[in-house]
Motif scaffolding. Structure first.
Motif, PDB file in Angstrom:
ATOM      1  N   VAL A  92      45.294  12.638 -85.731  1.00 37.48           N
ATOM      2  CA  VAL A  92      46.498  11.967 -85.245  1.00 37.48           C
ATOM      3  C   VAL A  92      46.103  10.876 -84.260  1.00 37.48           C
ATOM      4  N   ARG A  93      46.726   9.726 -84.419  1.00 33.93           N
ATOM      5  CA  ARG A  93      46.658   8.653 -83.426  1.00 33.93           C
ATOM      6  C   ARG A  93      48.068   8.521 -82.872  1.00 33.93           C
ATOM      7  N   LEU A  94      48.167   8.541 -81.553  1.00 38.57           N
ATOM      8  CA  LEU A  94      49.460   8.547 -80.887  1.00 38.57           C
ATOM      9  C   LEU A  94      49.483   7.468 -79.822  1.00 38.57           C
ATOM     10  N   ASN A  95      50.532   6.667 -79.840  1.00 35.40           N
ATOM     11  CA  ASN A  95      50.745   5.633 -78.834  1.00 35.40           C
ATOM     12  C   ASN A  95      52.118   5.893 -78.225  1.00 35.40           C
ATOM     13  N   ILE A  96      52.154   5.958 -76.896  1.00 40.96           N
ATOM     14  CA  ILE A  96      53.437   6.124 -76.191  1.00 40.96           C
ATOM     15  C   ILE A  96      53.599   4.959 -75.227  1.00 40.96           C
ATOM     16  N   ARG A  97      54.699   4.223 -75.390  1.00 40.46           N
ATOM     17  CA  ARG A  97      55.010   3.108 -74.503  1.00 40.46           C
ATOM     18  C   ARG A  97      56.169   3.509 -73.585  1.00 40.46           C
ATOM     19  N   LYS A  98      56.049   3.101 -72.330  1.00 36.76           N
ATOM     20  CA  LYS A  98      57.097   3.362 -71.332  1.00 36.76           C
ATOM     21  C   LYS A  98      57.580   1.996 -70.838  1.00 36.76           C
ATOM     22  N   PRO A  99      58.577   1.436 -71.514  1.00 38.57           N
ATOM     23  CA  PRO A  99      58.945   0.035 -71.282  1.00 38.57           C
ATOM     24  C   PRO A  99      59.473  -0.285 -69.889  1.00 38.57           C
ATOM     25  N   HIS A 100      59.988   0.695 -69.156  1.00 42.55           N
ATOM     26  CA  HIS A 100      60.552   0.400 -67.839  1.00 42.55           C
ATOM     27  C   HIS A 100      59.645   0.806 -66.689  1.00 42.55           C
ATOM     28  N   ALA A 101      58.413   1.192 -66.978  1.00 43.91           N
ATOM     29  CA  ALA A 101      57.506   1.656 -65.924  1.00 43.91           C
ATOM     30  C   ALA A 101      57.027   0.521 -65.020  1.00 43.91           C
ATOM     31  N   LEU A 102      56.853  -0.665 -65.597  1.00 42.16           N
ATOM     32  CA  LEU A 102      56.375  -1.823 -64.843  1.00 42.16           C
ATOM     33  C   LEU A 102      57.400  -2.947 -64.948  1.00 42.16           C
ATOM     34  N   ARG A 103      57.491  -3.733 -63.913  1.00 45.03           N
ATOM     35  CA  ARG A 103      58.482  -4.799 -63.887  1.00 45.03           C
ATOM     36  C   ARG A 103      58.158  -5.930 -64.874  1.00 45.03           C
ATOM     37  N   ASP A 104      56.881  -6.264 -65.020  1.00 46.49           N
ATOM     38  CA  ASP A 104      56.518  -7.442 -65.809  1.00 46.49           C
ATOM     39  C   ASP A 104      55.584  -7.135 -66.975  1.00 46.49           C
ATOM     40  N   ALA A 105      55.545  -5.868 -67.399  1.00 47.02           N
ATOM     41  CA  ALA A 105      54.691  -5.476 -68.525  1.00 47.02           C
ATOM     42  C   ALA A 105      55.185  -4.140 -69.069  1.00 47.02           C
ATOM     43  N   VAL A 106      54.654  -3.755 -70.218  1.00 46.31           N
ATOM     44  CA  VAL A 106      54.973  -2.460 -70.804  1.00 46.31           C
ATOM     45  C   VAL A 106      53.743  -1.574 -70.666  1.00 46.31           C
TER      46      VAL A 106
END
Length: 124
Positions: A92-106
């Motif tokens: 398994v390859r897993l990518n988790i993005r947290k879009p609101h964690a940083l103000r100017d990046a994901v």
């Protein structure tokens, strides 16, 4: 090797290191790449011979909604363990993005594991 891909799965989860991050669920975007073998499904055309990606999506989403972790890495470990325990996948390859964690990046994490690395036998 064959792959089942589930991309851009939107979930909300209570996750984060700071106390304010535990006040309400935050959005996460998940990508899964699941190694499997399509050989039997090539000829049978039977869902029993394939990975049921709708069921995988449902279980991963439920796991995220019910979890309460500080780190994305911990959530990733739980997802990896869950899919290996419940589905006949090889890696398994897993990518988790947290879009609101940083103000100017994901912010995001990615991990790759094989069944052998995790020491989890195939489900019956």
């Amino acid at each position: 090797m064959d792959k089942v891909l589930i991309n851009d799965l939107y979930v909300e989860s209570v996750i984060g290191f700071y106390h304010w991050e535990h006040e309400e669920p935050q959005p996460l975007i998940i990508d899964l790449e699941l190694g499997t073998n399509f050989t039997d499904a090539f000829t049978s055309d039977d869902l029993e011979d394939a990975l049921n990606y709708a069921e995988i999506r449902k279980q991963v989403k439920t796991l995220c909604q019910e979890s309460r972790f500080h780190l994305l890495e911990r959530l990733a470990g739980e997802i990896v363990n869950h899919v290996f325990t419940n589905f006949p996948i090889t890696d398994v390859r897993l990518n988790i993005r947290k879009p609101h964690a940083l103000r100017d990046a994901v912010a995001a994490i990615e991990t790759y594991r094989t069944r052998e690395q995790m020491g989890i036998a195939l489900p019956r």
